[in-house]
Write a protein that holds these residues in place. Structure first.
Motif, PDB file in Angstrom:
ATOM      1  N   GLU A 194      10.257  -0.275  13.942  1.00 43.78           N
ATOM      2  CA  GLU A 194       9.303   0.659  13.346  1.00 43.78           C
ATOM      3  C   GLU A 194      10.009   1.678  12.467  1.00 43.78           C
ATOM      4  O   GLU A 194       9.546   1.983  11.354  1.00 43.78           O
ATOM      5  N   ASP A 195      11.103   2.233  12.976  1.00 36.69           N
ATOM      6  CA  ASP A 195      11.860   3.205  12.180  1.00 36.69           C
ATOM      7  C   ASP A 195      12.452   2.550  10.942  1.00 36.69           C
ATOM      8  O   ASP A 195      12.479   3.156   9.865  1.00 36.69           O
ATOM      9  N   THR A 230      11.263   0.009   9.214  1.00 35.77           N
ATOM     10  CA  THR A 230      10.196  -0.185   8.228  1.00 35.77           C
ATOM     11  C   THR A 230       9.813   1.125   7.569  1.00 35.77           C
ATOM     12  O   THR A 230       9.617   1.188   6.344  1.00 35.77           O
ATOM     13  N   TRP A 231       9.721   2.201   8.371  1.00 34.44           N
ATOM     14  CA  TRP A 231       9.332   3.503   7.802  1.00 34.44           C
ATOM     15  C   TRP A 231      10.361   3.955   6.773  1.00 34.44           C
ATOM     16  O   TRP A 231      10.003   4.354   5.654  1.00 34.44           O
TER      17      TRP A 231
END
Length: 241
Positions: free
Chosen positions: A33-34, A36-37
């Motif tokens: 998730e990090d 991708t962000w």
């Protein structure tokens, strides 16, 4: 007897390479998730300029910073290695000619030019653009302004020993030199092959040919603005020994 080192890479080029590697390593340690962000926050995304900035990671801030930060991120190790090799090949010569500060400014301006041309051709596109290829293409274009001048004078060795001593072609001479025209046409043709699916870097996906062409044209046309005053003086006899 003093010997010139085989590899004499300027500090600004080594620093650039170190930053690219460091960013790649740090990104690989992030969770999915990090990762991708941060990828989307750092990437250049044309949709930011079509009213979607606040819906994407980084918001309005990334609309400005991503013009530069997209150059720091690479899709995979193959992408990074390929760009690093070309950075060492063209960046070393160019940095030795114009100096570290001008080299960094030139590289950033070239990468930004590539991103802006990509935006012109792809307004509203949601796909992210990453990689230093636009900046490196600018280095290629810049080197074209003095590469053949060195070869014509039989001073190809100056590309390694003292690039600043090589006279730079005027823009008129550049555009009239058949070799540069052919090399530029070949560069454009190779990049346009991306339109039919040619050119993949492992996981990296399609080549952003517009960014390459934009960077290359910037380098070809704008190098003169980054030249230093003492340059292009012929080396003294002592230096030629």
């Amino acid at each position: 007897m003093n010997r010139e080192p085989i590899f004499n890479v300027p500090g600004a080029v080594l620093a650039t390479l170190a930053v690219l590697v460091a960013v790649h390593v740090v990104m690989r340690f992030l969770g999915p998730e990090d990762f991708t962000w941060w990828l989307l926050a750092l990437a250049f995304i044309p949709a930011r300029y079509s009213g979607m900035a606040n819906e994407l990671p980084g918001g309005d801030v990334s609309s400005v910073t991503s013009l530069v930060t997209h150059m720091l991120v690479h899709a995979d190790l193959t992408h990074l290695i390929f760009n690093s090799a070309w950075l060492l090949a063209f960046g070393t010569v160019l940095c030795a000619r114009i100096g570290g500060v001008r080299f960094l400014a030139f590289s950033m301006a070239g990468g930004i030019s590539g991103a802006l041309l990509f935006l012109v051709f792809n307004p509203g596109l949601l796909a992210p653009v990453i990689g230093a290829s636009g900046a490196i293409s600018a280095m290629m274009g810049g080197v074209m302004r003095f590469l053949f001048a060195a070869l014509d004078r039989g001073e190809g060795y100056l590309l390694r020993e003292r690039p600043s001593a090589i006279p730079m072609m005027t823009l008129k001479e550049t555009l009239q030199d058949r070799r540069i025209v052919l090399a530029s046409a070949a560069f454009l043709a190779i990049n346009l092959l991306a339109l039919i699916g040619f050119g993949k870097f492992g996981e990296a996906g399609d080549i952003a040919w517009e960014a390459h062409v934009g960077g290359y044209l910037f380098g070809l046309f704008a190098l003169g603005a980054f030249e230093r005053a003492p340059q292009n003086e012929p080396p003294s006899p002592t230096e030629l020994d």
